[in-house]
Design a protein around this motif. Structure first.
Motif, short mmCIF file in Angstrom:
data_model
loop_
_atom_site.label_atom_id
_atom_site.label_comp_id
_atom_site.label_asym_id
_atom_site.label_seq_id
_atom_site.Cartn_x
_atom_site.Cartn_y
_atom_site.Cartn_z
N TYR A 291 -42.64 24.27 -102.39
CA TYR A 291 -43.69 23.27 -102.54
C TYR A 291 -44.74 23.41 -101.45
CZ TYR A 291 -40.57 21.13 -105.95
OH TYR A 291 -39.76 20.90 -107.02
N LEU A 292 -45.46 24.52 -101.49
CA LEU A 292 -46.45 24.81 -100.46
C LEU A 292 -47.73 25.30 -101.09
CD1 LEU A 292 -46.46 25.34 -97.12
CD2 LEU A 292 -47.13 27.56 -98.05
N TYR B 255 -50.76 27.86 -104.78
CA TYR B 255 -49.87 26.72 -104.91
C TYR B 255 -48.48 27.21 -105.29
CZ TYR B 255 -50.81 27.08 -109.96
OH TYR B 255 -50.94 27.53 -111.25
N ASN B 256 -47.52 26.33 -105.12
CA ASN B 256 -46.12 26.73 -105.33
C ASN B 256 -45.78 28.01 -104.59
OD1 ASN B 256 -45.77 24.46 -106.88
ND2 ASN B 256 -45.87 25.52 -108.84
N ALA B 257 -46.32 28.11 -103.41
CA ALA B 257 -46.06 29.18 -102.43
C ALA B 257 -46.65 30.53 -102.79
CB ALA B 257 -44.56 29.33 -102.17
N LYS B 258 -46.70 30.86 -104.08
CA LYS B 258 -47.12 32.23 -104.42
C LYS B 258 -48.02 32.34 -105.65
CE LYS B 258 -42.89 33.17 -107.03
NZ LYS B 258 -41.67 34.03 -107.14
N HIS C 180 -47.67 21.11 -97.37
CA HIS C 180 -46.49 20.96 -98.22
C HIS C 180 -46.73 19.87 -99.24
CE1 HIS C 180 -44.51 17.10 -97.38
NE2 HIS C 180 -45.01 17.21 -96.16
N HIS C 181 -46.10 20.00 -100.39
CA HIS C 181 -46.15 18.92 -101.36
C HIS C 181 -44.74 18.60 -101.85
CE1 HIS C 181 -46.54 22.05 -104.68
NE2 HIS C 181 -47.13 22.68 -103.71
N LEU D 194 -49.90 20.02 -111.34
CA LEU D 194 -48.82 20.84 -110.79
C LEU D 194 -48.63 20.57 -109.29
CD1 LEU D 194 -49.43 24.22 -112.67
CD2 LEU D 194 -47.73 22.44 -113.16
N ASP D 195 -49.10 19.40 -108.86
CA ASP D 195 -48.84 18.95 -107.48
C ASP D 195 -49.56 19.74 -106.41
OD1 ASP D 195 -45.39 17.86 -108.01
OD2 ASP D 195 -47.32 16.97 -108.53
#
Lengths: 107, 118
Positions: free
Chosen positions: A32-33, A49-52, A90-91, B102-103
């Motif tokens: 969650y980054l 988003y979502n790290a990658k 972070h999320h 998607l946050d």
């Protein structure tokens, strides 16, 4: 609160070089980054988003990796428009927190 | 095209309050939460809070509870952030940012510069 530790704080590089920025979370945030780019006087723009996962329209020279507590943003073959500041965020729950930022400057 | 339009710079005296608007266009306002982020000069970003435009539900960063109040006006697709009891510590650029499905923050306003000074 989850602390995001970003390094380096500043970085000088030349056009064409490859650079890596790292971000460490104080606890497991899974993937969650997000990474944002901010140019002087402008609002941040989403890169990853979502790290990658690259955001729409982001050039493929950007890539994100990592999970858990260790993350990185890599920029291959720097272009003039890539200079600016970069922030991780972070999320994984609230409060959302950001890293202190990395200022990427032209050498 | 999604746009988040914020107001121009504000100069406010210590102790006063200010209400900053963020007018959304290009999407269905009630489909996405709106968040607010503070950036002090030359510094990083701080998350203030989040509002659900559909029901007005809010989540605040504990640090900003009592300082910031988030509201919306669905009829004009506008989100507002009111800051009260202003001090020099509140001098900063304030951004509204749409919380994507998607946050992550997928769209940002251009920022409103707030200066608290007598």
């Amino acid at each position: 609160d989850i602390q995001m530790t970003q390094s380096p704080a500043s970085l000088s590089a030349s056009v064409g070089e490859t650079v890596t920025i790292t971000c460490r979370a104080s606890e497991n945030i899974y993937s969650y980054l997000a990474w944002y780019q901010q140019k002087q006087g402008k609002s941040p723009q989403l890169l990853v988003y979502n790290a990658k996962t690259l955001a729409e329209g982001v050039p493929s020279r950007f890539s994100g990796s990592g999970s858990g507590t260790q993350f990185s943003l890599k920029i291959n073959s720097l272009q003039p428009e890539d200079f600016g500041s970069y922030y991780c965020q972070h999320h994984y729950g609230t409060p959302l927190t950001f890293g202190a930022g990395t200022k990427l400057e032209l050498k | 095209e999604v746009l988040l339009q914020q107001s121009g710079p504000e100069l406010v005296k210590p102790g006063a309050s200010v209400k900053i608007p963020c007018k959304a266009s290009g999407y269905t306002f009630t489909d996405y939460n709106m968040d607010w982020v503070k950036q002090s000069h030359g510094k990083s970003l701080e998350w203030i809070g989040d509002i659900n435009p559909n029901n007005g539900g809010t989540i605040y960063n504990q640090k900003f509870k009592g300082k910031a109040t988030l509201t919306v006006d669905k009829s004009s697709s506008t989100a507002y952030m009111e800051l009260r009891s202003l001090t020099s510590e509140d001098t900063a650029v304030y951004y509204c940012a749409r919380w994507g499905l998607l946050d992550y923050f997928d769209y940002w306003g251009q920022g409103t510069t707030l200066t608290v000074s007598s």
